[in-house]
Design a protein around this motif. Structure first.
Motif, PDB file in Angstrom:
ATOM      1  N   UNK A 283      54.424  51.738  74.982  1.00 27.12           N
ATOM      2  CA  UNK A 283      54.859  53.080  75.347  1.00 27.12           C
ATOM      3  C   UNK A 283      56.375  53.198  75.290  1.00 27.12           C
ATOM      4  N   UNK A 284      56.967  53.715  76.363  1.00 26.39           N
ATOM      5  CA  UNK A 284      58.418  53.920  76.414  1.00 26.39           C
ATOM      6  C   UNK A 284      59.159  52.700  76.975  1.00 26.39           C
ATOM      7  N   UNK A 285      58.431  51.636  77.285  1.00 26.72           N
ATOM      8  CA  UNK A 285      59.058  50.412  77.795  1.00 26.72           C
ATOM      9  C   UNK A 285      59.868  49.746  76.680  1.00 26.72           C
ATOM     10  N   UNK A 286      61.137  49.458  76.978  1.00 26.60           N
ATOM     11  CA  UNK A 286      61.983  48.780  75.987  1.00 26.60           C
ATOM     12  C   UNK A 286      61.511  47.330  75.883  1.00 26.60           C
ATOM     13  N   UNK A 287      60.762  47.040  74.863  1.00 26.76           N
ATOM     14  CA  UNK A 287      60.267  45.677  74.710  1.00 26.76           C
ATOM     15  C   UNK A 287      61.190  44.886  73.792  1.00 26.76           C
ATOM     16  N   UNK A 288      61.799  43.836  74.337  1.00 24.48           N
ATOM     17  CA  UNK A 288      62.654  42.948  73.551  1.00 24.48           C
ATOM     18  C   UNK A 288      61.986  41.579  73.504  1.00 24.48           C
ATOM     19  N   UNK A 289      61.702  41.056  72.311  1.00 24.62           N
ATOM     20  CA  UNK A 289      61.019  39.766  72.233  1.00 24.62           C
ATOM     21  C   UNK A 289      61.887  38.632  72.783  1.00 24.62           C
ATOM     22  N   UNK A 290      61.237  37.657  73.392  1.00 27.52           N
ATOM     23  CA  UNK A 290      61.973  36.537  73.990  1.00 27.52           C
ATOM     24  C   UNK A 290      61.500  35.191  73.468  1.00 27.52           C
ATOM     25  N   UNK A 291      60.501  35.179  72.573  1.00 23.47           N
ATOM     26  CA  UNK A 291      59.973  33.932  72.037  1.00 23.47           C
ATOM     27  C   UNK A 291      59.923  33.999  70.515  1.00 23.47           C
ATOM     28  N   UNK A 298      59.491  49.700  67.016  1.00 22.98           N
ATOM     29  CA  UNK A 298      59.582  51.057  67.548  1.00 22.98           C
ATOM     30  C   UNK A 298      59.119  52.010  66.460  1.00 22.98           C
ATOM     31  N   UNK A 299      58.076  52.778  66.782  1.00 26.51           N
ATOM     32  CA  UNK A 299      57.431  53.630  65.796  1.00 26.51           C
ATOM     33  C   UNK A 299      56.925  54.894  66.473  1.00 26.51           C
ATOM     34  N   UNK A 300      57.336  56.046  65.946  1.00 28.97           N
ATOM     35  CA  UNK A 300      56.821  57.331  66.420  1.00 28.97           C
ATOM     36  C   UNK A 300      56.934  57.485  67.938  1.00 28.97           C
ATOM     37  N   UNK A 301      58.112  57.147  68.463  1.00 31.59           N
ATOM     38  CA  UNK A 301      58.393  57.379  69.875  1.00 31.59           C
ATOM     39  C   UNK A 301      57.849  56.340  70.833  1.00 31.59           C
ATOM     40  N   UNK A 302      57.314  55.232  70.313  1.00 31.58           N
ATOM     41  CA  UNK A 302      56.731  54.217  71.195  1.00 31.58           C
ATOM     42  C   UNK A 302      57.131  52.808  70.745  1.00 31.58           C
ATOM     43  N   UNK A 303      57.259  51.923  71.738  1.00 31.09           N
ATOM     44  CA  UNK A 303      57.512  50.511  71.453  1.00 31.09           C
ATOM     45  C   UNK A 303      56.191  49.753  71.371  1.00 31.09           C
ATOM     46  N   UNK A 304      56.182  48.735  70.518  1.00 30.82           N
ATOM     47  CA  UNK A 304      55.034  47.848  70.382  1.00 30.82           C
ATOM     48  C   UNK A 304      55.521  46.403  70.413  1.00 30.82           C
ATOM     49  N   UNK A 360      66.064  52.688  68.753  1.00 29.64           N
ATOM     50  CA  UNK A 360      65.320  53.866  69.207  1.00 29.64           C
ATOM     51  C   UNK A 360      66.026  55.157  68.786  1.00 29.64           C
ATOM     52  N   UNK A 361      67.324  55.201  68.948  1.00 31.06           N
ATOM     53  CA  UNK A 361      68.094  56.413  68.647  1.00 31.06           C
ATOM     54  C   UNK A 361      67.974  56.808  67.185  1.00 31.06           C
ATOM     55  N   UNK A 362      68.144  55.841  66.279  1.00 27.25           N
ATOM     56  CA  UNK A 362      68.142  56.197  64.852  1.00 27.25           C
ATOM     57  C   UNK A 362      66.730  56.475  64.340  1.00 27.25           C
ATOM     58  N   UNK A 363      65.713  55.878  64.968  1.00 27.80           N
ATOM     59  CA  UNK A 363      64.338  56.223  64.585  1.00 27.80           C
ATOM     60  C   UNK A 363      63.983  57.614  65.120  1.00 27.80           C
ATOM     61  N   UNK A 364      64.350  57.888  66.375  1.00 30.16           N
ATOM     62  CA  UNK A 364      64.078  59.215  66.952  1.00 30.16           C
ATOM     63  C   UNK A 364      64.777  60.325  66.176  1.00 30.16           C
ATOM     64  N   UNK A 365      65.916  60.005  65.578  1.00 30.69           N
ATOM     65  CA  UNK A 365      66.666  61.012  64.824  1.00 30.69           C
ATOM     66  C   UNK A 365      65.998  61.363  63.501  1.00 30.69           C
ATOM     67  N   UNK A 366      65.063  60.537  63.066  1.00 29.99           N
ATOM     68  CA  UNK A 366      64.393  60.772  61.795  1.00 29.99           C
ATOM     69  C   UNK A 366      65.056  60.066  60.630  1.00 29.99           C
ATOM     70  N   UNK A 367      66.175  59.385  60.870  1.00 34.72           N
ATOM     71  CA  UNK A 367      66.858  58.650  59.804  1.00 34.72           C
ATOM     72  C   UNK A 367      66.002  57.498  59.317  1.00 34.72           C
TER      73      UNK A 367
END
Length: 412
Positions: A283-291, A298-304, A360-367
């Motif tokens: 969802x909107x949780x900023x997921x940063x990989x650690x392993x 980040x795709x279509x407003x959501x993190x995976x 997130x910013x540049x994907x949300x902008x549509x760039x």
């Protein structure tokens, strides 16, 4: 065995070093370059951008000649002065994040580069090597050190710490809030000791500067052929380097940004990804990989989160285990149709210091349509790639420290 030697650096006078020192030219915006050239007559940018004097864009051989002219003018005006004795230069950087880097500016052997005593982990582009070789050949100097790294060495660290107890020759802080220090070491006993320590190291590793070192090697080959009295001791047989221990090296990841999904819908793309990855919608949780082998998307407003299915992927060597390579062979190339990571206009990169908020910013902008976050490569991974004679994909690492141009200059 690594051959590292002292050299007579051309350096700015103490009162002008803070004005002269500059970042790599490509790191400035056009507006920043203009303001520095307009307001600071001592900036090293005047040397590398000599056309500013005539308000004209100049390129190619004409530019190279003018770069040499500007450099000679700085020497004639005694902004630059050459040291009388060969020296090593202890260089310390404390950046705005309070990270500290301690190393030695010295001359490294092109023969070591050719014989893989100085090991590489990145491919270079031949045309860039040749262009920079011709530039060096015309201007006759190098102002940007290649960043080399070596296994931590207690004896060398003790020498560096002892030298740094004395007053620094330079101490200046940049507008980026990085503070730089330099100490000149010309004591013959100490010089021999430092050389001996490096000579006992079986290998050094290029951390940053693959094209610069490759171009220096090509230059040495040319000048050797042109010199009937070649001895091997000429300055062109070496290139300026900044050597730091592995523990000081700071490696950031490069995230990937892609402009479209190669004709697929979001749902089609996710289904294709499922073959190689266990996928979880964050969802909107900023997921940063650690392993290792974990990725964020980040795709279509959501993190995976994407976890590599190891039963579907075979690791045969150090490159196969590298996350940037895994993403390329499982996603970027087969699904998104990106084969040329250097030149494809559909992909761009952002280093990890910009973090996932930028993605997130540049994907949300549509760039961009999708962004991928990775774990940073480790120094052990970098070394293993180099030791196995393999090459990382482009933009696998963003490495600090970043030296300033013009603090020490190497002439050949």
């Amino acid at each position: 065995m690594a051959k590292i030697i002292p050299f007579k650096a051309v350096r700015p006078t103490r009162d002008k070093v803070s004005l002269l020192a500059a970042r790599s030219y490509d790191s400035y915006t056009a507006m920043q370059v203009e303001s520095r050239l307009r307001d600071n007559p001592f900036s090293f940018l005047h040397i590398v951008n000599p056309g500013y004097k005539y308000q004209k864009e100049i390129s190619g051989e004409e530019r190279y000649g003018l770069v040499r002219n500007r450099y000679q003018e700085f020497k004639e005006d005694e902004i630059f002065i050459q040291d009388e004795k060969p020296s090593f230069y202890i260089y310390k950087i404390v950046n705005r994040d309070r990270l500290e880097f301690n190393g030695i500016v010295a001359a490294a052997s092109v023969q070591d580069y050719a014989e893989d005593v100085i090991k590489k982990h990145e491919d270079t582009l031949e045309f860039r090597e040749v262009i920079f070789k011709e530039y060096l050949k015309t201007v006759g100097f190098n102002a940007e050190a290649v960043l080399l790294t070596y296994p931590d060495n207690d004896e060398l660290e003790a020498i560096i710490e002892e030298v740094m107890q004395s007053r620094a020759e330079y101490e200046f802080t940049t507008t980026y809030r990085d503070t730089h220090y330099l100490w000149n070491v010309d004591d013959e006993v100490l010089l021999k000791k430092i050389q001996q320590i490096y000579s006992e190291m079986p290998a050094l590793y290029i951390a940053d500067g693959h094209h610069r070192s490759a171009s220096s090697y090509l230059l040495a080959k040319d000048l050797k052929e042109e010199n009937p009295n070649h001895t091997g001791d000429e300055p062109y047989n070496y290139f300026m380097s900044y050597l730091i221990p592995e523990s000081d090296l700071k490696i950031y990841e490069f995230n990937r940004l892609v402009k479209d999904l190669n004709g697929m819908t979001k749902e089609e793309f996710l289904i294709k990804l499922d073959e190689h990855f266990r996928i979880e919608n964050r969802g909107m949780e900023y997921y940063k990989p650690s392993k290792l082998h974990h990725f964020s998307m980040y795709l279509d407003g959501e993190f995976y989160s994407l976890y590599l299915r190891k039963t579907k992927y075979e690791i045969k060597n150090a490159l196969d285990a590298l996350d940037t390579h895994i993403l390329y062979v499982t996603v970027l190339k087969p699904l998104l149709g990106i084969e040329d990571l250097r030149n494809d206009q559909r992909i761009e990169y952002s280093h990890g210091k910009k973090d996932l908020a930028y993605v997130k910013t540049v994907v949300d902008s549509g760039t961009f349509a999708v962004g991928f976050g990775l774990v940073a490569v480790t120094s052990d991974e970098l070394k293993q790639i180099a030791d196995e004679g393999l090459k990382m994909p482009p933009k696998s690492t963003y490495i600090e420290p970043k030296l300033r141009s013009g603090v020490t200059v190497y002439e050949f």
